[in-house]
Design an enzyme around this catalytic site. Sequence first.
Site, PDB file in Angstrom:
ATOM      1  N   ASP A 206      11.087  69.036   3.941  1.00  0.00           N
ATOM      2  CA  ASP A 206      12.031  69.013   2.814  1.00  0.00           C
ATOM      3  C   ASP A 206      12.382  67.560   2.538  1.00  0.00           C
ATOM      4  O   ASP A 206      12.892  66.857   3.420  1.00  0.00           O
ATOM      5  CB  ASP A 206      13.284  69.823   3.144  1.00  0.00           C
ATOM      6  CG  ASP A 206      14.290  69.817   2.000  1.00  0.00           C
ATOM      7  OD1 ASP A 206      13.879  70.101   0.865  1.00  0.00           O
ATOM      8  OD2 ASP A 206      15.477  69.497   2.242  1.00  0.00           O
ATOM      9  N   GLU A 294       7.367  70.949  -0.798  1.00  0.00           N
ATOM     10  CA  GLU A 294       7.839  71.554  -2.037  1.00  0.00           C
ATOM     11  C   GLU A 294       7.440  70.692  -3.221  1.00  0.00           C
ATOM     12  O   GLU A 294       7.591  69.465  -3.186  1.00  0.00           O
ATOM     13  CB  GLU A 294       9.357  71.717  -1.985  1.00  0.00           C
ATOM     14  CG  GLU A 294       9.944  72.487  -3.157  1.00  0.00           C
ATOM     15  CD  GLU A 294      11.451  72.677  -3.026  1.00  0.00           C
ATOM     16  OE1 GLU A 294      12.013  73.462  -3.788  1.00  0.00           O
ATOM     17  OE2 GLU A 294      12.049  72.028  -2.140  1.00  0.00           O
ATOM     18  N   CYS A 347      18.575  82.253   3.732  1.00  0.00           N
ATOM     19  CA  CYS A 347      18.788  82.135   5.174  1.00  0.00           C
ATOM     20  C   CYS A 347      17.433  82.238   5.851  1.00  0.00           C
ATOM     21  O   CYS A 347      16.705  83.224   5.658  1.00  0.00           O
ATOM     22  CB  CYS A 347      19.721  83.231   5.666  1.00  0.00           C
ATOM     23  SG  CYS A 347      19.884  83.306   7.479  1.00  0.00           S
ATOM     24  N   CYS A 350      17.286  85.578   8.319  1.00  0.00           N
ATOM     25  CA  CYS A 350      17.198  86.960   7.838  1.00  0.00           C
ATOM     26  C   CYS A 350      16.731  87.069   6.395  1.00  0.00           C
ATOM     27  O   CYS A 350      16.457  88.166   5.919  1.00  0.00           O
ATOM     28  CB  CYS A 350      18.557  87.653   7.981  1.00  0.00           C
ATOM     29  SG  CYS A 350      19.847  86.983   6.892  1.00  0.00           S
ATOM     30  N   CYS A 368      25.209  87.386   5.926  1.00  0.00           N
ATOM     31  CA  CYS A 368      24.567  88.618   6.394  1.00  0.00           C
ATOM     32  C   CYS A 368      24.406  88.649   7.903  1.00  0.00           C
ATOM     33  O   CYS A 368      24.801  89.620   8.558  1.00  0.00           O
ATOM     34  CB  CYS A 368      23.209  88.793   5.726  1.00  0.00           C
ATOM     35  SG  CYS A 368      23.283  88.867   3.919  1.00  0.00           S
ATOM     36  N   ASP A 376      19.634  71.054   5.129  1.00  0.00           N
ATOM     37  CA  ASP A 376      18.304  70.477   4.969  1.00  0.00           C
ATOM     38  C   ASP A 376      17.300  71.099   5.933  1.00  0.00           C
ATOM     39  O   ASP A 376      16.158  71.382   5.557  1.00  0.00           O
ATOM     40  CB  ASP A 376      18.371  68.960   5.169  1.00  0.00           C
ATOM     41  CG  ASP A 376      19.276  68.287   4.157  1.00  0.00           C
ATOM     42  OD1 ASP A 376      19.319  68.752   3.006  1.00  0.00           O
ATOM     43  OD2 ASP A 376      19.954  67.302   4.516  1.00  0.00           O
TER      44      ASP A 376
END
Length: 423
Positions: A206, A294, A347, A350, A368, A376
């Site tokens: 990232d 990305e 997340c 999950c 959740c 990051d």
Amino acid sequence: MPDTVMVMKKRYTYRLYPTADQQQLLARSFGCARVVFNDFVAERNRLYAAGLHQQVPFGDTEKLVTTVAKRADGARPYLAQVSSVILQQSVRDAQQGFRNFFNSATGRRKGPKVRPPRFKSRRQHRQRIRLTRHGFRLHHQTHQKNGKLYVAKIGHISIRMSRPLPAEPSSVTVTQYADGFYEASFVVEVEPRSAPKPKHQAAGIDLGITDLAIIATDTGEARKVANPRHLQRAQRKLAQLQRSLSRKQKGSTNRTTARKKVARQHRTVANARKDYHHKVARQLVDETQALAVEDLNITGMVKNRKLAKHITDVGWGQLMQLLHDKATEAGRTLITIDRWHPSSQLCSACGCQDGKKPLHIRQWACPCCHALHDRDINAARNIMIAAGLAEITNGCGGNIRPHPGVAAPTKQQPTEHLTLTRA
């Protein structure tokens, strides 16, 4: 049948030290190459406006602006004073520019739309010429670091050979920069580099501004690569030089000297940034078998006037290009995910998505599964998951990659959260 060896092209750049007379000859070559380029563009634009561009091939226009123009009774007889290879390669560049434009307009070229070639200006402070094997020879000495580059109709130019070339070069590009710096860039064919055994099988990267890169590996490790902010560190010196430049009279020798000092400082910043990016990219490629990054809309992001200087200083585009080149050379895998993937909203434990978060929020807890995430590092893990290099741990038969916004079933027992580490 014998196994075919993949060959790739690589560029090696060295410093040139031309004499005063050679600098004048190089300036003449730069000017003639620029004139031929502009004449070719002007003639093709005229044919395009008249609707004759499909009837007249590129070869006829090339002959008109080079062979015919440099005759004694031609429009530009001074073109005969420079090597014909320089003129031919300048025309080749213009032809490729028109091909890219038409292929982009018809959809055969992918990516952003390409504009037609524009005229080159003599006021541009970066000039270059390109020569093929027929226009240059390289005489480098193995026992010394200095060699000689012979350029047709210019002579033998001193060149600083910091390392020998692995093969015979196919072409060379001679460039003069704004600070009077000359360099020669050779293109050679080399075999792929044998990379060391990787420490990690997969990693997600990232890119950021506070930290240049945040790396999360498949083993659960995470680290952050600092952003040196080369331009910001040199800002005070640049401000002094630019104030001195603004006080000089236009057209004077002192202004030219001051302008070169500013350009030299910018070159120092660019070289430091590029050296740092090379080292970071090399370490990432050597340590990891598969990398995921990305896709960033850098052109659109620099339109933000508050972050434009910081985004330009960090140099994401250069780092991503170096990662691609070094991964291809070493036989590694580089995967680019979609720029619209909500890596900062999901997340990584999950798959729950809870919406956008302001930039000042650096840590957050998943509503959740209640896992605590570094913004990051969590994004880097999500990039690795989106590239198919990692999976979300399922529980009680839940989906491995749950739909964003839907939490996977969890076991009815305490869950051990992954510890976030920062190197």
